[in-house]
Design a protein around this motif. Structure first.
Motif, short mmCIF file in Angstrom:
data_model
loop_
_atom_site.label_atom_id
_atom_site.label_comp_id
_atom_site.label_asym_id
_atom_site.label_seq_id
_atom_site.Cartn_x
_atom_site.Cartn_y
_atom_site.Cartn_z
N ALA A 116 -25.10 41.51 -0.80
CA ALA A 116 -25.34 40.23 -1.46
C ALA A 116 -24.53 39.08 -0.87
CB ALA A 116 -25.04 40.34 -2.95
N ARG A 117 -23.36 39.37 -0.32
CA ARG A 117 -22.47 38.32 0.17
C ARG A 117 -21.81 38.75 1.48
NH1 ARG A 117 -24.88 35.79 -2.88
NH2 ARG A 117 -24.19 34.52 -4.66
N LYS A 118 -21.58 37.78 2.35
CA LYS A 118 -20.86 38.05 3.59
C LYS A 118 -19.36 38.08 3.33
CE LYS A 118 -24.09 35.95 6.89
NZ LYS A 118 -24.24 34.91 7.93
N ALA A 119 -18.68 39.03 3.93
CA ALA A 119 -17.22 39.07 3.88
C ALA A 119 -16.66 37.97 4.78
CB ALA A 119 -16.71 40.43 4.33
N PRO A 120 -15.41 37.56 4.55
CA PRO A 120 -14.81 36.52 5.41
C PRO A 120 -14.87 36.88 6.89
CG PRO A 120 -13.45 36.87 3.49
CD PRO A 120 -14.50 37.94 3.45
N GLY A 121 -14.71 38.17 7.20
CA GLY A 121 -14.78 38.59 8.60
C GLY A 121 -16.15 38.40 9.22
N PRO A 152 -9.67 23.89 -3.32
CA PRO A 152 -8.30 24.10 -2.86
C PRO A 152 -8.23 24.90 -1.57
CG PRO A 152 -8.46 24.46 -5.22
CD PRO A 152 -9.85 24.26 -4.72
N GLU A 153 -7.25 24.59 -0.73
CA GLU A 153 -7.15 25.19 0.59
C GLU A 153 -7.12 26.71 0.54
OE1 GLU A 153 -7.22 24.39 4.62
OE2 GLU A 153 -7.10 22.95 2.99
N SER A 154 -6.49 27.29 -0.48
CA SER A 154 -6.34 28.73 -0.52
C SER A 154 -7.64 29.45 -0.82
CB SER A 154 -5.30 29.14 -1.57
OG SER A 154 -5.62 28.61 -2.82
N TYR A 155 -8.73 28.73 -1.13
CA TYR A 155 -10.02 29.37 -1.30
C TYR A 155 -10.70 29.61 0.05
CZ TYR A 155 -10.05 28.43 -6.31
OH TYR A 155 -9.76 28.41 -7.63
N LYS A 156 -10.19 28.97 1.09
CA LYS A 156 -10.88 29.01 2.37
C LYS A 156 -10.60 30.29 3.12
CE LYS A 156 -10.95 23.99 2.87
NZ LYS A 156 -10.59 22.86 3.72
N ALA A 157 -11.34 30.49 4.18
CA ALA A 157 -11.21 31.70 4.98
C ALA A 157 -9.84 31.77 5.64
CB ALA A 157 -12.30 31.73 6.05
N PRO A 158 -9.39 32.98 6.03
CA PRO A 158 -8.09 33.12 6.68
C PRO A 158 -7.99 32.22 7.91
CG PRO A 158 -8.98 35.26 6.08
CD PRO A 158 -10.05 34.25 5.81
N THR A 177 -10.47 44.74 8.02
CA THR A 177 -11.71 44.65 8.79
C THR A 177 -12.64 43.59 8.23
OG1 THR A 177 -11.60 46.99 9.41
CG2 THR A 177 -13.76 45.94 9.53
N ASP A 178 -12.61 43.44 6.89
CA ASP A 178 -13.48 42.46 6.23
C ASP A 178 -12.86 41.07 6.19
OD1 ASP A 178 -15.50 44.27 5.78
OD2 ASP A 178 -14.82 44.81 3.77
N GLY A 179 -11.68 40.90 6.79
CA GLY A 179 -11.06 39.58 6.87
C GLY A 179 -10.40 39.13 5.59
N LEU A 180 -10.03 40.08 4.72
CA LEU A 180 -9.43 39.74 3.43
C LEU A 180 -7.92 39.66 3.52
CD1 LEU A 180 -11.61 42.07 1.19
CD2 LEU A 180 -11.80 39.58 1.38
N ARG A 181 -7.36 38.75 2.76
CA ARG A 181 -5.92 38.61 2.68
C ARG A 181 -5.36 39.54 1.59
NH1 ARG A 181 -6.97 32.35 2.67
NH2 ARG A 181 -4.95 32.10 1.66
N ALA A 182 -4.12 39.28 1.17
CA ALA A 182 -3.39 40.25 0.34
C ALA A 182 -4.10 40.58 -0.96
CB ALA A 182 -1.98 39.75 0.06
N LEU A 183 -4.64 39.59 -1.66
CA LEU A 183 -5.31 39.88 -2.93
C LEU A 183 -6.53 40.76 -2.71
CD1 LEU A 183 -5.72 39.59 -5.95
CD2 LEU A 183 -6.87 37.40 -5.54
N GLY A 184 -7.33 40.45 -1.70
CA GLY A 184 -8.49 41.27 -1.40
C GLY A 184 -8.11 42.67 -0.98
N GLN A 185 -7.03 42.78 -0.21
CA GLN A 185 -6.54 44.10 0.19
C GLN A 185 -6.12 44.90 -1.04
OE1 GLN A 185 -3.51 43.43 3.21
NE2 GLN A 185 -4.88 42.05 4.33
N PHE A 186 -5.45 44.21 -1.98
CA PHE A 186 -5.07 44.90 -3.20
C PHE A 186 -6.30 45.30 -4.02
CE2 PHE A 186 -4.50 44.66 -7.79
CZ PHE A 186 -3.74 45.81 -7.96
#
Length: 413
Positions: free
Chosen positions: A344-349, A167-173, A311-320
């Motif tokens: 272990a994992r790269k952030a979206p940013g 689903p589109e909402s799984y993709k990066a900002p 900074t890590d490129g996260l949207r609202a859920l990640g910010q929360f």
């Protein structure tokens, strides 16, 4: 173990497409899709590792979480849409399941068995000619061969496909972001964040009714009070009352400042009892104290957490998710959990997948909570934040429903 094909046949299968019995094309449905697990041993062995196609990564369940490895654990893959599943290939690590089931579900709640065994012997299980359909596929392990729990190098589901896109909402900002998307600093989003935290901290969505809340939870932090659980034993309650006194010198809490300094770092009530709780509730009627709580919350927890998530490129859920971690563990604790995740994992940013990164962050957050008896109940992560993540609600767009400590909450606006 190889069922209906043998290990040699498995090793000859191309990474994206295989030929099932009868010559029909099977598409690989599971790689790179969102995945959740009942528990994770450490941030090094994440649930997402079972579907990443990397040869050196694996998922491992939490050691002893279900009784020395003898209980039930699960790993669930979201295939993105309803899929017919005809084959599942499992590559077990040393910690394998003697008894397990392959299950499918349309809604992630009601499951149907596509395969079950009580005679697993580890290695590779190549399960063919399965019959079943669903959006969600679950490996439900019910009896471990060893007390160390369960671990899977790889989970691959195949079907006639073709595999649906994530689903589109799984993709990066920046890709398919809905118009309702906004940072957590936007007023409606911030209100949602305050309600989500309040559901866990105060068992209510009405966070503005909790300025006067105060009690000792028996968690070793002394008194806990206010809108985000300021504690007499962790320094933030002392700082809050100091700030309040600088704004309102003649307040009912000012006489307790020497006692708050003395008990900082302990669970002691010395010098606070019996009058401090009543004084706190009285102060909560003062608009200045309420404003001080909000400003202090934003300065110490909310603003640093949201800036770090941005900074890590996260949207609202990640910010929360970052903000909630800061409330419970402090900003220093948030940074520690984040650093574990980034190893272990790269952030979206950094070019990473947002869903995969957040899944890993929540795994690390839950593992950290389980290390502390007072926060060993991880439902504020598992039945709240993970639910929103699984619903692809990376922008915190209502309606949304979640549970904390067995209570159900809904935001409809």
């Amino acid at each position: 173990m190889a069922l209906g094909g043998g290990i040699a046949a498995v090793l000859c299968i191309p990474p994206a497409v295989s030929l099932a019995a009868g010559g029909a094309t099977d598409f690989l449905l599971s790689v790179g899709h969102p995945v959740l697990a009942s528990s994770t041993l450490t941030v090094a062995w994440l649930a997402s590792s079972a579907v990443d196609e990397a040869s050196g990564t694996r998922w491992a369940s939490g050691a002893g979480v279900s009784g020395a490895g003898a209980g039930t654990e699960w790993l669930r893959v979201d295939l993105g849409a309803g899929q017919e599943v005809t084959r599942v290939r499992l590559h077990w690590a040393t910690a394998y399941a003697k008894s397990y089931r392959i299950q499918l579900s349309d809604n992630g709640a009601t499951w149907t068995d596509a395969y079950r065994t009580a005679d697993g012997n580890g290695d590779v299980d190549d399960l063919r000619d399965l019959k079943g359909r669903g959006r969600y596929l679950r490996v439900l392990a019910t009896q471990a061969a060893k007390p160390s729990g369960y671990s899977l190098w790889d989970v691959r589901a195949y079907g006639p496909g073709p595999a649906s896109r994530v689903p589109e909402s799984y993709k990066a900002p920046g890709a398919g972001v809905p118009p309702e998307a906004a940072d957590l600093t936007a007023a409606p989003k911030k209100e949602t964040a305050m309600e989500l935290v309040s559901s866990a901290e105060n068992s209510t969505l009405d966070w503005r009714s909790e300025f006067g809340y105060i009690e000792d939870l028996g968690d070793g932090r002394g008194y806990t009070g206010g809108i985000v659980g300021f504690c007499s034993g962790t320094g933030d309650m002392l700082s809050l009352v100091t700030d309040y006194t600088s704004r309102q010198p003649s307040n009912v809490l000012a006489p307790y400042l020497p006692a708050l300094r003395a008990v900082d770092g302990t669970d002691s009530h010395k010098g606070l009892d019996p009058g401090f709780p009543a004084a706190w509730r009285a102060a909560a009627k003062d608009p200045v104290f309420r404003k001080t709580q909000e400003d202090f919350r934003d300065r110490i927890y909310f603003n640093p957490a949201v800036r770090l998530a941005q900074t890590d490129g996260l949207r609202a859920l990640g910010q929360f998710a970052y903000y909630d971690a800061a409330v419970v563990h402090g900003v220093s604790g948030l940074r520690s959990i984040r650093e574990q995740t980034l190893r272990a994992r790269k952030a979206p940013g950094q070019g990473g997948d947002e869903f995969v990164y957040l899944s890993a962050f929540l795994d690390a957050r839950a593992a950290e909570m389980r290390r502390e008896a007072a926060h060993s109940d991880t439902t504020r992560v598992d039945t709240a934040q993970r639910v929103l993540l699984n619903d692809s609600n990376l922008d915190l767009i209502p309606p949304m429903t979640w549970q904390v400590y067995g209570d159900t909450y809904t935001i409809n606006r």
